[in-house]
Enzyme design. Structure first.
Site, short mmCIF file in Angstrom:
data_model
loop_
_atom_site.label_atom_id
_atom_site.label_comp_id
_atom_site.label_asym_id
_atom_site.label_seq_id
_atom_site.Cartn_x
_atom_site.Cartn_y
_atom_site.Cartn_z
N ASP A 1 1.07 -0.82 -0.26
CA ASP A 1 -0.30 -0.33 0.46
C ASP A 1 1.14 1.08 -0.36
OD1 ASP A 1 -2.61 1.43 0.39
OD2 ASP A 1 -3.84 -0.23 1.36
N ASP B 1 -3.06 4.56 -1.80
CA ASP B 1 -4.17 5.40 -1.69
C ASP B 1 -4.55 6.38 -1.78
OD1 ASP B 1 -5.70 4.65 1.49
OD2 ASP B 1 -4.76 6.95 1.47
N GLU C 1 -6.65 3.58 -5.60
CA GLU C 1 -7.73 3.88 -5.61
C GLU C 1 -8.10 5.20 -5.39
OE1 GLU C 1 -9.59 4.26 -1.33
OE2 GLU C 1 -7.67 5.10 -1.06
N HIS D 1 -10.84 -3.22 3.55
CA HIS D 1 -10.44 -3.02 4.46
C HIS D 1 -11.43 -1.11 5.31
CE1 HIS D 1 -8.47 -0.58 2.60
NE2 HIS D 1 -7.96 0.22 4.70
N ASP D 2 -12.24 -0.27 4.30
CA ASP D 2 -12.99 0.13 4.99
C ASP D 2 -14.19 0.10 4.47
OD1 ASP D 2 -10.63 2.16 5.37
OD2 ASP D 2 -10.50 2.23 2.56
O1 TEU Z 1 -9.56 5.37 1.96
C1 TEU Z 1 -10.09 6.48 1.87
C2 TEU Z 1 -11.13 7.06 1.64
O2 TEU Z 1 -11.58 7.80 0.76
C3 TEU Z 1 -12.23 6.18 2.02
O3 TEU Z 1 -12.29 4.58 1.54
C4 TEU Z 1 -12.15 6.20 3.74
O4 TEU Z 1 -12.07 5.09 4.20
C5 TEU Z 1 -13.84 6.62 4.03
O5 TEU Z 1 -14.70 6.02 3.88
C6 TEU Z 1 -13.76 8.17 3.69
O6 TEU Z 1 -14.90 8.26 4.67
C7 TEU Z 1 -8.49 5.25 2.63
C8 TEU Z 1 -7.96 3.34 2.67
O7 TEU Z 1 -8.47 2.85 2.47
C9 TEU Z 1 -8.50 4.25 4.16
O8 TEU Z 1 -8.28 2.88 5.69
C10 TEU Z 1 -7.83 5.42 5.13
O9 TEU Z 1 -8.20 5.88 6.26
C11 TEU Z 1 -7.60 6.54 4.17
O10 TEU Z 1 -7.59 5.91 2.72
C12 TEU Z 1 -6.60 7.60 4.71
O11 TEU Z 1 -5.58 6.96 4.80
#
Ligand code: TEU
Length: 628
Positions: free
Chosen positions: A179, A275, A333, A403-404
């Site tokens: 990542d 990311d 992402e 994971h989100d």
């Molecule tokens: O996620 C970015 C993102 O925009 C979303 O998926 C976020 O987790 C959230 O849902 C917004 O409301 C990435 C990573 O996957 C996440 O785990 C991190 O927290 C984030 O970036 C910051 O690095």
């Protein structure tokens, strides 16, 4: 150049314009067909504020025009699968190291744990692993706040463990992507420390320090600005207040990042998941976010960084200076990126990214994570059809979980009696649509959401911060319900390695607790059961490997308008496979027969007759005439 006198139709004909308008409609839950209506298409932009009673104001129109005029390119044509590549053939498996396997008894997963489970992964059949961040970090956001890009966080192990992991993966013919979090760093990163202490230092301009904050908000609640007393200034953080946004407009910073990326590739890493990579270019001057857009999207300021003016340029630099010399793979992402802009970011001749993650399929139109509703899979079908039929050079990433996000089965239908067939339906679609599947740890076991009942069970910074923000606006009880429904922690509890205490994840109390579901839904129990979700994944992944048509073959979707039925052919000169699915929990009438078709795999033991049963999913092989 577009201006106020252009029409809604003109905006729809612009790639970025189309993506923005469709995204806004999705957000408010209105069908995309609305924008195809000739009367709507003819509306002049200058008339919008009056026609919408102010819901769309002049600032909104000006902002959208500025964005559109910053993108002169149009996507190329061409819809074939493009050149062969390992990452098109691979099945990726996402590991959340903190929750995967603990090898040293401290309650936190680690690299040794991953190493110990490589047999399991190889047996599952996956080809490549994506590890979420394992770099040195104070863990304000579980590693997405990096303190030192060149070191491994000690709870995860050492650089020697990391080298051993790469070596062992490569020995098995598997690959590893890391990542890469370069939109922001931790506030404890030495660059930030230096920038904070001395504005005139070379790092003084690595972040966005301003005398006055603007109105942008953070994804984790509240303002996106934090006061830094040492500099008597404010600093920008789009995520937690310990994740400071990097200023990519500084060439020295970009050089440092590219050097760092090359150093990981030198170690043998095969690529990166980048990311929030589409946020790296912020509009110069950081103009205030438009209130109307904020109202619709929920995030004020978004329009000034989700597709910033230098995004393409920075991605190309990254590719040329760091990725291409190693033929490294990249998946970005990219929240907020739609189908047309995906083409501009990933079509091979543009030399930017290889793939992106688009998130528009994770919730039904008009819904957000946190809403308690049943996800209708017909929307997934509607979403995926244009990506399949008009890829324009985009190679699709196929996923439902990460994971989100909460678990997909729970979103579609939490009834226990359909759990297994539904898990298998989702798997079958994921392995047979055109694109690269990304399986999130535990998905292959058919894991579901946790029965969280109180906030103190949660660990995620997003949940904890949003609780503080939302309880002020919507009241404690509503905030709590929304957060318990949508919390990212549903996906972050430890893997279910067995039915013992701690699920075989650790000797110690894990960093986050889970409910009792793992007692039945765990790896050894499912391994021993020929009918399990796990064994279904194993068979499917093998089928994908032995039938290249599932990777490179054409896709032809039939009965597109028929609700609840998802039926498509994968076609190559060698063979034709057919996917026949029922997307609903009720039986539906079949539209094809089983004659001249041989069942390769399905989620019911016997063949269907005139009806498809709830969530029934079958992969058929069309028999060729000569062989009958
Ligand atoms: O996620 C970015 C993102 O925009 C979303 O998926 C976020 O987790 C959230 O849902 C917004 O409301 C990435 C990573 O996957 C996440 O785990 C991190 O927290 C984030 O970036 C910051 O690095």
């Amino acid at each position: 150049m577009l201006n106020q006198n252009h029409t809604v139709g003109d905006v729809m004909d612009h790639p970025l314009g189309q993506d923005i308008l469709l995204k806004l409609l999705l957000q408010i839950g209105i069908s995309r067909r609305f924008l195809g209506h000739p009367l709507i298409r003819r509306i002049r932009l200058s008339h919008l504020p009056r026609l919408t009673g102010g819901k769309v104001d002049e600032g909104f129109v000006a902002t959208v025009l500025e964005l559109l005029n910053s993108e002169p390119d149009v996507p190329g044509i061409g819809s074939g699968p493009g050149r062969a590549a390992w990452w098109k053939e691979a099945v990726f498996y996402q590991i959340y190291p903190k929750s995967f396997m603990d090898s040293n008894g401290d309650g936190v997963g680690d690299l040794g744990g991953i190493l110990a489970k490589l047999d399991y992964l190889q047996n599952l059949g996956v080809d490549a692993l994506w590890l979420t961040p394992i770099y040195d970090s104070p863990e304000a956001d579980n590693g997405y706040d990096i303190r030192d890009y060149q070191a491994i966080l000690s709870t995860y192990g050492t650089m020697a463990d990391f080298d051993a992991l790469i070596q062992e993966l490569h020995r098995r013919g598997m690959r590893l992507i890391m990542d890469l979090v370069v939109n922001h760093t931790s506030d404890e990163h030495r660059w930030f420390q230096e920038a904070m202490g001395d504005p005139a230092s070379p790092k003084g301009d690595y972040y966005f320090f301003r005398d006055d904050p603007n109105n942008w908000v953070s994804f984790f609640g509240g303002s996106a600005w934090k006061r830094i007393p040492q500099r008597d200034q404010w600093v920008l953080h789009l995520f937690s207040e310990r994740q400071m946004d990097l200023n990519w407009d500084n060439p020295a910073l970009r050089e440092e990042i590219f050097r760092m990326v090359r150093s990981w590739l030198d170690r043998g890493v095969d690529g990166f998941r980048l990311d929030v990579i589409n946020y790296i270019s912020k509009r110069p001057g950081l103009p205030p976010g438009n209130e109307c857009l904020a109202h619709i999207s929920g995030f004020r300021g978004f329009e000034h960084y989700f597709y910033g003016p230098n995004l393409h340029r920075y991605l190309r630099e990254l590719r040329r200076q760091a990725l291409d010399p190693y033929e490294a793979f990249s998946v970005g992402e990219t929240p907020g990126i739609g189908r047309q802009t995906a083409k501009l970011l990933t079509a091979p001749p543009r030399r930017e990214l290889d793939m992106i993650f688009n998130f528009d399929h994770l919730e039904n139109p008009g819904k957000v994570r946190g809403d308690d509703y049943r996800y209708d899979l017909n929307y997934y079908k509607e979403y995926i059809i244009p990506w399949m039929e008009d890829p324009g050079g985009v190679w699709m990433s196929l996923f439902y979980e990460n994971h989100d996000n909460p678990r997909m089965i729970s979103k579609v239908n939490p009834e226990p009696q359909v759990r297994k067939v539904l898990a298998k339906l989702l798997a079958l679609l994921q392995m047979t649509l055109r694109g690269t599947p990304f399986v999130f740890q535990g998905q292959e076991l058919g894991r579901v959401n946790q029965n969280f009942t109180s906030m103190d069970q949660l660990r995620d910074v997003e949940s904890l911060n949003l609780d503080q923000t939302w309880r002020k606006t919507m009241g404690e009880e509503t905030a709590r319900r929304k957060i318990l429904t949508g919390t990212r922690d549903h996906a972050r509890v430890p893997m279910a390695w067995n039915s013992d205490r701690q699920a075989g994840f650790s000797e110690a109390e894990p960093w986050i607790a889970q409910d009792q579901d793992y007692r039945t839904w765990n790896a050894p129990a499912e391994s021993a059961d020929p009918d399990s979700v796990l064994n279904f994944y194993r068979r499917l992944i093998r089928l994908r490997r032995s039938h290249p048509v599932l990777v490179y073959g054409e896709i032809r979707i039939r009965f597109k308008k028929t609700r609840n039925l998802f039926l498509y052919h994968r076609v190559s000169p060698e063979e034709t496979l057919i996917v026949e699915c029922n997307l609903s929990s009720r039986r539906i009438r079949r539209r094809i027969t089983s004659r001249s078709r041989h069942r390769l795999i399905s989620n019911y033991p016997d063949l269907p007759q005139g009806w498809l049963r709830p969530y029934e999913a079958i992969l058929w092989k069309q028999e060729t005439k000569g062989k009958q």
